[in-house]
Design an enzyme around this catalytic site. Sequence first.
Site, short mmCIF file in Angstrom:
data_model
loop_
_atom_site.label_atom_id
_atom_site.label_comp_id
_atom_site.label_asym_id
_atom_site.label_seq_id
_atom_site.Cartn_x
_atom_site.Cartn_y
_atom_site.Cartn_z
N THR A 190 -9.07 -5.71 3.65
CA THR A 190 -8.92 -4.81 2.51
C THR A 190 -9.89 -5.30 1.45
OG1 THR A 190 -6.57 -4.48 3.00
CG2 THR A 190 -7.31 -3.89 0.79
N GLN B 24 -4.53 2.19 15.14
CA GLN B 24 -3.40 2.67 14.35
C GLN B 24 -2.54 3.67 15.13
OE1 GLN B 24 -4.62 4.31 10.58
NE2 GLN B 24 -2.55 4.79 9.91
N ASP C 170 0.84 -1.19 0.00
CA ASP C 170 0.00 0.00 0.00
C ASP C 170 0.88 1.25 0.00
OD1 ASP C 170 -2.46 1.21 -0.10
OD2 ASP C 170 -2.72 1.27 2.07
N ARG D 178 -8.56 3.69 13.25
CA ARG D 178 -7.67 4.82 13.57
C ARG D 178 -7.16 4.78 15.01
NH1 ARG D 178 -6.30 5.95 8.55
NH2 ARG D 178 -8.07 6.57 7.27
N GLU E 227 -9.16 4.21 -2.49
CA GLU E 227 -7.91 4.00 -3.23
C GLU E 227 -8.20 3.33 -4.57
OE1 GLU E 227 -4.65 2.27 -1.14
OE2 GLU E 227 -5.29 3.00 0.83
N GLU F 156 -10.87 3.94 3.38
CA GLU F 156 -9.94 4.75 2.59
C GLU F 156 -10.18 4.49 1.11
OE1 GLU F 156 -6.15 5.82 5.40
OE2 GLU F 156 -5.86 4.20 3.99
N ASP G 108 -9.17 0.48 1.77
CA ASP G 108 -8.19 0.10 2.80
C ASP G 108 -8.80 0.44 4.18
OD1 ASP G 108 -5.82 -0.46 4.18
OD2 ASP G 108 -5.03 1.55 3.84
N GLU H 58 -10.52 12.48 7.50
CA GLU H 58 -10.51 13.83 6.93
C GLU H 58 -11.89 14.48 7.01
OE1 GLU H 58 -7.93 13.79 3.06
OE2 GLU H 58 -8.44 11.71 3.56
N LYS I 234 -4.84 -2.19 9.99
CA LYS I 234 -5.15 -2.29 8.58
C LYS I 234 -5.40 -3.74 8.15
CE LYS I 234 -3.81 2.05 7.27
NZ LYS I 234 -4.51 2.96 6.36
N HIS J 166 -4.37 13.87 0.87
CA HIS J 166 -4.65 13.06 2.06
C HIS J 166 -3.47 13.11 3.02
CE1 HIS J 166 -5.87 9.58 4.52
NE2 HIS J 166 -4.67 9.09 4.33
#
Lengths: 437, 437
Positions: A269, A252, A140, A249, A213, A211, A245, A385, A265, A147
């Site tokens: 996925t 993380q 990844d 948080r 992607e 996420e 993804d 975000e 993560k 971002h």
Amino acid sequence: MFLLDHTHDPLIGSWVPGADDHPDFPVQNLPLCIFARGTDIEEPGRAGVRIGDHILDLSAVVAAELIGDPAALAAATAAGRNGSLNDVFALGAAPRQALRHAVHALLREGAPERDTVARMLTPVNDVQFRLPARVGDYTDFYAGIHHARRVGMLFRPDNPLLPNYQWIPVGYHGRASTVHVSDNSVVRPRGQVAGPDGSPSFEPSSRLDFELELGVWLCDSPTPGTVLPIARAAEQVAGYCLLNDWSARDIQSWEYQPLGPFLSKSFATSVSPYVVTPEALAPYRCALTRPAGDPTPLDYLSNDLDLAVGGLDIDLEVEMSTATMRAKDMPVLTLSRSSSKHLYWTVAQLIAHHVAGGCELNAGDLLGTGTISSADETGLGSLLELSRGGQEEIRLPSGETRTFLLDGDEVTIRGRASHPGRAPIGFGECRGRVLPS
Amino acid sequence: MFLLDHTHDPLIGSWVPGADDHPDFPVQNLPLCIFARGTDIEEPGRAGVRIGDHILDLSAVVAAELIGDPAALAAATAAGRNGSLNDVFALGAAPRQALRHAVHALLREGAPERDTVARMLTPVNDVQFRLPARVGDYTDFYAGIHHARRVGMLFRPDNPLLPNYQWIPVGYHGRASTVHVSDNSVVRPRGQVAGPDGSPSFEPSSRLDFELELGVWLCDSPTPGTVLPIARAAEQVAGYCLLNDWSARDIQSWEYQPLGPFLSKSFATSVSPYVVTPEALAPYRCALTRPAGDPTPLDYLSNDLDLAVGGLDIDLEVEMSTATMRAKDMPVLTLSRSSSKHLYWTVAQLIAHHVAGGCELNAGDLLGTGTISSADETGLGSLLELSRGGQEEIRLPSGETRTFLLDGDEVTIRGRASHPGRAPIGFGECRGRVLPS
């Protein structure tokens, strides 16, 4: 693979009902997939090509000897592998391009094989999809600069982008075993979360995020020890997909120092089932322009052709629904409208960087681009975000609010490319629903 | 798998010449491997068991019907797979244990099958080794606290251990495609290295390092969605090996923020060819004691049996030679004498943590423990530590000096366990030589 030919001609239609008006899958797209008929999870996967609302069974095409080599080689390789496109990816560009031409000839208006081929189509509602390939390694990247800057701002307001960002396509190894095909359920992960006193507890994540992607499926890399110049890096791409993804948080932020994200993560996925080929996307190549004053990439990442057409112009959207919204038959909420044009690095640059130190790539390896957000607020590719680090609630049409995902929430990523005078093509969807821990 | 039986009895010898005095491979060890006869790289790999200076061919044992089920199942599974132990690993503990007992019965002194079995042995000098299993995912942990503290000290003298270290078994995903079996050559990687003015250049690494680790081969994890309690985590271990996590420190320091090490590690990881089973290591279990005042692990990482015998008491050594030393027939230099007792987390804790969030493990997945250094200066598991970040030169018997590895340098890791009253067993070696870029 950047050349346009009659398979891109928007004036050539298909005899398959609904294909010409399909927003994602007209005869100019023809993405590969692995599908199974019915709902039996034991049913082996078959290689197929999506056209309109149908899947063309490549093993039937091979059995009927409708196409010649090298397209037949690609089709037979796909059809013979019982559930994975790895060996087709390994063949590289030429047989894949030949297969595109051969399938286009079978499906276009006026094809003499129409009646035979019609019997090889299965309605998409009658199939289930499998992962297109066995993922050897999953990498990844972090190539979405808006971002990276916005997330960096949450932690380092004065210095949001780290010094290496504009020099190096930052990336890390992800978990291959938990890459799943849309539409999958995602069980809310549990993990260590830091408490207010500094000591952690083990609990379900309360900051579960998506996420947005793009995913990139790879061919084999050259023999280890040989150099892959940037000019040839794009040849390693077998196709593209959408990728979510999923990220916890809270897990993380506690675990990621000093070696990077791990269990935050690796629980899941999601990828969309269709492999949209570089050939199909040829009309949607674009330049990725660097802001003036940014450093020039080092030689091993610099190539004139890549500079001119190394980018992709794909519109990307994230939709969300909650259990309440679905119960009330409310339409989904579009959270984000972004574009692959917002990437800072081209896919060729990601690949050239990946192999530059001696790392072997194999057919079926998967890359994620990293979260693709726009510079403005309309295309934010993560809830981190959208909620400004969990500080601002997002209002939903149901009257509910969210900062991060709750159980029952469903996230769908879509991707489409269109321009006047070119046939619009799309990626289908990458969908996942959150289940309780 | 922690129980001792007659296969551990140091008084029972083997009829295989040299086995009883072998420092690594007496009849009490019996590690599995994948080997090929001769030097043809096309020759398919076969499953074998090392005894003394020979390899027992398991396919010959199966063909001669010398053993019954469930040992025969394990042997046939190994022999039938043409070059990988993944399916044997997937069988789990019981067939593997039965195979150990059956092979021990064939190789022990007085075995009636001696003459037949003797024809199934190949001298180890006549074989080449293959990677024991196809690595699905490779995860590298950071469980050597003395390494973590000493490396942290180089960057953060006041705060060498990050706050999460004593709570969480820190780890990250490594690159599966570049795990190679000893004794391999390692081409010095090239990559981006930060210059004095802050702008990087692309060049061969000048800070190439080794890392002394144990590797752990895994069985399948339970069905996704089910919880794996720490009490059962040790059952997921198929066996152990030595592991060298080659590292390019200059590339690493420039690339690793914020997502962790990537190309600084993924050019090569070396493992020793033998899978030393949990059964063989049962006499060498030990407690891993935490210093007083360190936090108690959270419940999902706490288990009384694991606390008592979750550690391993294996002596680990790193040897080095240079081209000059070899040309002069000088003996290798022992750089480090460490022990797996210096790990902060048990392997069961690493596994329980790995799966706690929903990550699937599969048979053939590989874990690295992280660099195992001692608290004192006698057992430093990397040149980064031995040279204090490149500040102090290491003097070699040839008159040369090193801070990091030069081309032609060869690094060998060895591992052995011994105690009075128990049969000593060993891991063989994990060797690699640096080639120019």
